[in-house]
Scaffold this motif. Sequence first.
Motif, PDB file in Angstrom:
ATOM      1  N   HIS A  11      -8.857 -19.479   0.811  1.00  0.00           N
ATOM      2  CA  HIS A  11      -9.497 -18.640   1.817  1.00  0.00           C
ATOM      3  C   HIS A  11     -10.544 -17.717   1.207  1.00  0.00           C
ATOM      4  CE1 HIS A  11      -5.903 -19.227   4.767  1.00  0.00           C
ATOM      5  NE2 HIS A  11      -6.672 -20.289   4.667  1.00  0.00           N
ATOM      6  N   HIS A  12     -10.268 -17.205   0.015  1.00  0.00           N
ATOM      7  CA  HIS A  12     -11.200 -16.266  -0.603  1.00  0.00           C
ATOM      8  C   HIS A  12     -12.339 -16.950  -1.358  1.00  0.00           C
ATOM      9  CE1 HIS A  12      -9.330 -12.220   0.028  1.00  0.00           C
ATOM     10  NE2 HIS A  12      -8.373 -13.012   0.466  1.00  0.00           N
ATOM     11  N   GLY A  71     -13.680 -19.702   2.192  1.00  0.00           N
ATOM     12  CA  GLY A  71     -13.980 -18.952   3.409  1.00  0.00           C
ATOM     13  C   GLY A  71     -15.188 -18.058   3.233  1.00  0.00           C
ATOM     14  N   TRP A 118     -18.281 -13.333   3.690  1.00  0.00           N
ATOM     15  CA  TRP A 118     -17.485 -14.305   4.437  1.00  0.00           C
ATOM     16  C   TRP A 118     -18.365 -15.148   5.351  1.00  0.00           C
ATOM     17  CZ3 TRP A 118     -12.217 -14.903   3.751  1.00  0.00           C
ATOM     18  CH2 TRP A 118     -11.583 -13.909   2.975  1.00  0.00           C
ATOM     19  N   LYS A 128     -10.649 -10.650   6.266  1.00  0.00           N
ATOM     20  CA  LYS A 128      -9.424 -10.969   5.529  1.00  0.00           C
ATOM     21  C   LYS A 128      -8.292 -11.358   6.465  1.00  0.00           C
ATOM     22  CE  LYS A 128     -10.170  -8.035   1.434  1.00  0.00           C
ATOM     23  NZ  LYS A 128      -9.686  -6.839   0.705  1.00  0.00           N
ATOM     24  N   PRO A 186      -9.461 -15.325   7.984  1.00  0.00           N
ATOM     25  CA  PRO A 186     -10.244 -15.986   6.939  1.00  0.00           C
ATOM     26  C   PRO A 186     -10.771 -17.378   7.312  1.00  0.00           C
ATOM     27  CG  PRO A 186      -7.906 -16.114   6.432  1.00  0.00           C
ATOM     28  CD  PRO A 186      -8.038 -15.215   7.621  1.00  0.00           C
ATOM     29  N   TRP A 203      -3.902 -18.608  11.535  1.00  0.00           N
ATOM     30  CA  TRP A 203      -5.085 -19.055  10.789  1.00  0.00           C
ATOM     31  C   TRP A 203      -5.351 -20.541  11.033  1.00  0.00           C
ATOM     32  CZ3 TRP A 203      -3.336 -16.440   5.578  1.00  0.00           C
ATOM     33  CH2 TRP A 203      -3.480 -15.053   5.701  1.00  0.00           C
TER      34      TRP A 203
END
Length: 380
Positions: free
Chosen positions: A70-71, A74, A85, A95, A98, A156
Amino acid sequence: MNDIEQTTANAKTLMRQFAKRTGLDPENDQTSQRYLWTDAFALLNFLALKKSDGSNVNQDSALKIIHEVHHHLGKFASNDPRTGWISELPEEKAKNHPTVKGLRIGKQLPERKPEEAYNQQLEWQRDGQYFHYHTRWITALLKAGELLEKEEFAKWAAELSLAGSYFIIHKNNDISMHWKMSVDLSRPLVPAMGAHDPLEGLLCALQAREMSEFYNEEFDIYIEDLKLLCQYSNWQTEDALGIGGLLLNVIRATELQKKMDLPDAVKPESLLRVVEQSLKAFYRSYEPEKSAEYRLAFRECGLSLGLRCLKGNLEFLEKNGLKPDIDSEIWSIADEIEAFWLSPEHTQVSTFQDHLDINQVSLAASLLARKAPHIYSRTH
């Protein structure tokens, strides 16, 4: 050590090597290298290993890979002039959401610019968003949410599913779908539909909505669009990886059919008949002695994974009125594929080494599905 123990040990070794190479090992400070397709199966593998031995190490690896995907995927890539993002939401809100505007593939080359000419070979190396990779990650997130008791994972998954609506095009009273979009989902990069994308998209959307209790008008419209696309699709294939996906979808559709009425094109009975025909067609040209240089392990292991999961769910299928008609020679393909790619001499060829991460992760998934087929094919 019995056969299952040896199989699990082999899978553990493969996943340990993958974790070290891609920055998941806590004792290794290597930069995280993320690729959405591979990471989806890697997440399921860590969950299967956690289920097998109860190890916190595997649970930690599962949680870390979700965070890293995700980090990294995303957000816009480091070689992209855009930053932050993909969703363009403020940091704290992003966050918490994401996946809300999709996830990048993780390719090394930046996406093709609007003014650049299309190059089919080069396009495979360029970044963007793949619809089919979304569905792989949705499936993995839903299973992680269930096993790790994390409600936000299902949310998510639902938000990522809804991002798939950007891939659908309405034009002149017609509906179509693109399998690759730009990172920001503003334009298609490949104006064609993946053979099984509507099927996988619909099953994922229905599962994500049911497990997350995420209901809104936009999601309902998206699901209806997918149903319409499925209505005019043909699922039959002789591709090993495609058949493997269909095998998993038979099980997923069976699970969903218990809770809702599915369209005719995606009913488990219809999918099973297509799978049986596809397997017979594949077997007619199957060459188990073919040299490793001319084979792709991850595609073959996708098939063996599907066969393992179908076999491991036979009782479940039969309880729901399905009895696969598959010859013993076809069932044995899974054993042959795994044995072939566990042989060190076959893994030294360039076709294996060039795709080392996905090859090892796919092989590990097939091995682990012997003991835990439900991890890869069912949400409950």
